[in-house]
Write an enzyme that holds these catalytic residues in place. Structure first.
Site, PDB file in Angstrom:
ATOM      1  N   ASP A  65       5.790  17.946  41.582  1.00 43.85           N
ATOM      2  CA  ASP A  65       4.308  17.516  41.948  1.00 43.85           C
ATOM      3  C   ASP A  65       4.417  16.897  43.308  1.00 43.85           C
ATOM      4  O   ASP A  65       3.622  16.895  44.292  1.00 43.85           O
ATOM      5  CB  ASP A  65       3.935  16.419  40.835  1.00 43.85           C
ATOM      6  CG  ASP A  65       2.449  15.832  41.273  1.00 43.85           C
ATOM      7  OD1 ASP A  65       1.439  16.589  41.479  1.00 43.85           O
ATOM      8  OD2 ASP A  65       2.494  14.395  41.555  1.00 43.85           O
ATOM      9  N   ARG A  94      -0.061  19.791  49.859  1.00 42.89           N
ATOM     10  CA  ARG A  94      -1.364  20.275  49.777  1.00 42.89           C
ATOM     11  C   ARG A  94      -2.284  19.110  50.869  1.00 42.89           C
ATOM     12  O   ARG A  94      -3.377  19.566  51.422  1.00 42.89           O
ATOM     13  CB  ARG A  94      -2.019  19.683  48.353  1.00 42.89           C
ATOM     14  CG  ARG A  94      -1.731  20.898  47.501  1.00 42.89           C
ATOM     15  CD  ARG A  94      -1.861  20.222  46.196  1.00 42.89           C
ATOM     16  NE  ARG A  94      -3.197  19.798  45.771  1.00 42.89           N
ATOM     17  CZ  ARG A  94      -3.594  18.844  44.704  1.00 42.89           C
ATOM     18  NH1 ARG A  94      -2.423  18.213  44.019  1.00 42.89           N
ATOM     19  NH2 ARG A  94      -4.603  18.316  44.560  1.00 42.89           N
ATOM     20  N   HIS A 140      -5.605   6.360  32.766  1.00 45.99           N
ATOM     21  CA  HIS A 140      -5.428   6.783  34.259  1.00 45.99           C
ATOM     22  C   HIS A 140      -6.597   6.962  34.662  1.00 45.99           C
ATOM     23  O   HIS A 140      -7.752   7.521  34.472  1.00 45.99           O
ATOM     24  CB  HIS A 140      -4.825   8.083  34.331  1.00 45.99           C
ATOM     25  CG  HIS A 140      -4.542   8.578  35.543  1.00 45.99           C
ATOM     26  ND1 HIS A 140      -3.558   8.291  36.470  1.00 45.99           N
ATOM     27  CD2 HIS A 140      -5.261   9.545  36.297  1.00 45.99           C
ATOM     28  CE1 HIS A 140      -3.541   8.730  37.632  1.00 45.99           C
ATOM     29  NE2 HIS A 140      -4.727   9.651  37.704  1.00 45.99           N
ATOM     30  N   LYS A 195       2.439  14.194  35.442  1.00 45.86           N
ATOM     31  CA  LYS A 195       3.238  12.838  35.417  1.00 45.86           C
ATOM     32  C   LYS A 195       2.849  12.284  33.970  1.00 45.86           C
ATOM     33  O   LYS A 195       3.890  11.291  33.486  1.00 45.86           O
ATOM     34  CB  LYS A 195       2.407  12.099  36.905  1.00 45.86           C
ATOM     35  CG  LYS A 195       3.180  12.313  37.986  1.00 45.86           C
ATOM     36  CD  LYS A 195       2.667  12.007  39.387  1.00 45.86           C
ATOM     37  CE  LYS A 195       1.294  12.276  39.435  1.00 45.86           C
ATOM     38  NZ  LYS A 195       0.754  11.850  40.547  1.00 45.86           N
ATOM     39  N   SER A 210      -1.685  17.873  38.781  1.00 46.12           N
ATOM     40  CA  SER A 210      -0.608  16.800  39.399  1.00 46.12           C
ATOM     41  C   SER A 210      -0.741  15.620  38.414  1.00 46.12           C
ATOM     42  O   SER A 210       0.138  14.870  38.055  1.00 46.12           O
ATOM     43  CB  SER A 210      -1.397  16.460  40.661  1.00 46.12           C
ATOM     44  OG  SER A 210      -0.707  15.260  41.352  1.00 46.12           O
TER      45      SER A 210
END
Lengths: 438, 438
Positions: free
Chosen positions: B167, B174, B88, B193, B189
């Site tokens: 999320d 946000r 990621h 996921k 967040s």
């Protein structure tokens, strides 16, 4: 091509989040766009939380107050040829001082246009108490206020929706987002409303203790200092008194019962030292810049007005001017509103050490005498009367509290609350009523 | 009698506001009631702001992540008999690393179920880039993913609405309340996921620089540490690399243009040192606990896979498996998507000192290649190609950037942005691509 520069509310939130100061035009725009609905509730609540934690400078607080004031209309009492004063309390339990101070201001030759509120949570409201008298109609417009002031010099009326609407919207939001207890936000809320009264001087009674919103002398002083400072920026003479709220003021708390107590005090049926002391002192601090006599002389003058029944007569006139009915006034005076009574007597002996005044206030609300949400109807007839003050000796079987109630169902919880709220112990000092003034 | 204990969200907000820790059940209840709509957006935004300023402990962040993860469904890839990994990136401009790392994981004998996102703001999205190829259908269900993984070992698909819905709701809030840049909230967040992917190991590429969300090495390390720590609490092996985002990664940024660049790299048409270095390193850090060779040997192995065309072949299969059409793949490969080109040449000489990478990203969005709001359609054909890297010598007239565009109207602003974004100066160091790993 974009001709209008967009207001970037997220940028404003970020600025406060990072502990930086907001500029005048940012604050004005924020309030303006919030009222228009362009700044959302969730954006405003993020900003309020950032401000709660990071703080607002005195300048920011002034701009915020000013923007909230300007969000609504202001009274114009220029027709009245005299000096206008007001008094504001940050709220407590059993606070009936306005009913003495307002007539006093008038009797001493000044004017008092007092815009007062209703109770919420554990504290009572001046308007609620006055509405114990049938016919009392607090919602009057500017013209009527001027008429009454010209005739009687003092009037206690309720806040119109047109005064500081931004404050109303912000207060409702703060209430549900954990941002009530911020000194600058509290100050801005109070001053934005008071500055709409077209007054030239004000005295703030900042309550501190377990029955007030503030339970620390340091914070109370901070709030008092800020209230005075911000008010002065509006060219209004301002003073403040820090007073005790660790037990109810006087002996009673409720609605009709407080009016009854005040009338008895005015008629000299019995003395109430703390009520008298703070009422005189607040009036003195408020008017001192205009007085040619010293404090002792002033207190003597007040005593004279009290003893001759002038305060009582003036208060009565004030009530009748606002529509209050003679019969109902007399009913309150005579305690005809009382339905059921029970006596809470001591099972132990000792000295009254502590009273959980917040819980006392909540108990009155529980009985129907206060409201948990804006707009709720209340029962004016219920209330509590204390027979002991902190520091008093208590013997087994002594009457500590009389409870005036309507509904048998609440009695058990009321007793349980009183058991928790009232603490006996070793011999202790009596509470002073006034800590300091500024 | 009240049988249910009410969840007091204002009490939870106050707790965080005052800098105290929230308990596990408070955090779970908060997320649950928020999704149900019982906790309002303005209450959540107040809490997020309090958390932004006061911080969240690692434990609180874990509970928050877990509550967000549990708000949705999780994949079950237990049918697949092998070790599943993912990578990621926290996001940057021109980041095409996934297209190398995913095939590499598969070629090295592991599985990669990669759930990827779309671009927002100044950064591109892996899914958007792949959709430059007609037919690529990223929205597939668990069964189809399993089928593809069994066949090809790697699949890049898009996030379903069923994954971590809390999320999604929180991120949108946000975004408009100035609470994006909180390290614990960013970590929660991301991890909420990724932990839905049923993987046993993950590598985080934390970007730092003027084209990333984080522009400080210290903060990047904090985020990386937190990502690793929280992931480990879910029993997932986790590592992180901190890499540079002060210029675009490789030479191009856009959508189709990045796929074109990646294909050229895979086909060894030209070398891209930074892309190669970071792709190999991320894969090494991800797999190292399972490797029997050292880093140098591993890099040689990767080079071998690259030089023999295996990465290219694997990537092509991955695209076709997801519905990508051969003709369109070749069109992208050959640059047939390019409509209009203009060359941005240097008017001065010197060395490339700085690139405002955020502005480069925004310029691609301006041309239609990115989106400002979720759900907006994008133009896959526009983009930018750099011919210089920071530290390179630039002479008058040298080609610095080629711009691939569609709409003549945007050209002027693009040039003005490039003028601002590209800074020449004295001779300077080349940028390192990887700062550190953990």
């Amino acid at each position: 091509m974009k001709l209008l520069v967009m207001f970037d509310v997220v940028e404003v939130i970020r600025t406060k989040r990072d502990g930086k100061k907001l500029k005048k035009n940012q604050i004005y725009k924020l309030i303006d766009e919030y009222l228009k609905g362009n700044v959302t509730e969730y954006q405003m609540s993020a900003l309020l939380m950032a401000g709660y934690i990071r703080g607002f400078s005195d300048e920011e607080t002034f701009y915020l107050t000013s923007a909230m004031l300007e969000s609504g209309r202001k009274f114009d009492f220029s027709e009245i040829d005299g000096i206008k004063f007001d008094k504001h309390s940050t709220g407590g339990v059993g606070d009936k001082v306005s009913f003495i101070v307002s007539p006093l201001i008038a009797l001493l030759g000044f004017y008092n246009p007092m815009m007062a509120g209703r109770g919420l949570g554990h504290t009572g409201g001046t308007i609620d108490k006055l509405e114990s008298i049938d016919g009392y109609s607090p919602q009057i417009d500017e013209k009527e206020i001027v008429k009454i002031l010209k005739k009687n010099k003092a009037a206690i009326f309720s806040q119109s929706k047109k005064i500081a609407p931004a404050d109303k919207k912000l207060y409702a939001l703060r209430d549900v987002t954990g941002t009530v207890e911020s000194i600058p936000l509290i100050a801005a809320s109070i001053v934005s409303k008071k500055m709409a009264e077209d007054i030239s001087g004000i005295i703030y009674d900042v309550k501190v203790g377990n029955g007030a919103f503030i339970n620390s002398r340091k914070k109370a002083n901070k709030l008092a200092t800020l209230l005075v400072k911000i008010s002065k920026k509006f060219n209004v003479r301002a003073h403040a008194v820090i007073s005790d709220m660790n037990q109810i003021l006087g002996y009673s708390a409720g609605n009709a019962i407080e009016i009854k107590e005040v009338i008895e005090f005015m008629k000299k049926d019995y003395d109430i030292p703390d009520l008298k002391k703070i009422s005189y002192r607040l009036t003195y601090e408020l008017l001192k810049d205009h007085l040619e006599i010293n404090k002792d002389e002033f207190f003597k003058k007040c005593d004279n007005l009290l003893n001759k029944g002038y305060i009582y007569e003036k208060f009565k006139k004030m009530v009748f001017d606002m529509g209050g009915k003679t019969k109902s006034f007399e009913d309150v005076e005579n305690g005809n509103f009382i339905k059921k009574v029970f006596e809470y007597r001591s099972k132990n002996s000792g000295y009254l050490n502590e009273v959980d005044t917040y819980l006392i206030g909540k108990t009155i609300t529980l009985m129907g005498g206060g409201r948990n949400k804006l707009g709720e109807k209340i029962n004016h007839n219920v209330g509590i009367e204390f027979f002991k003050k902190i520091g008093d000796k208590v013997d087994v079987g002594d009457l500590i509290v009389k409870v005036f109630y309507d509904n048998e169902d609440t009695k058990r919880e009321v007793v349980s609350n009183l058991n928790r709220a009232i603490v006996l112990g070793e011999k202790c000092e009596k509470k002073q009523i006034i800590y300091n003034s500024l």
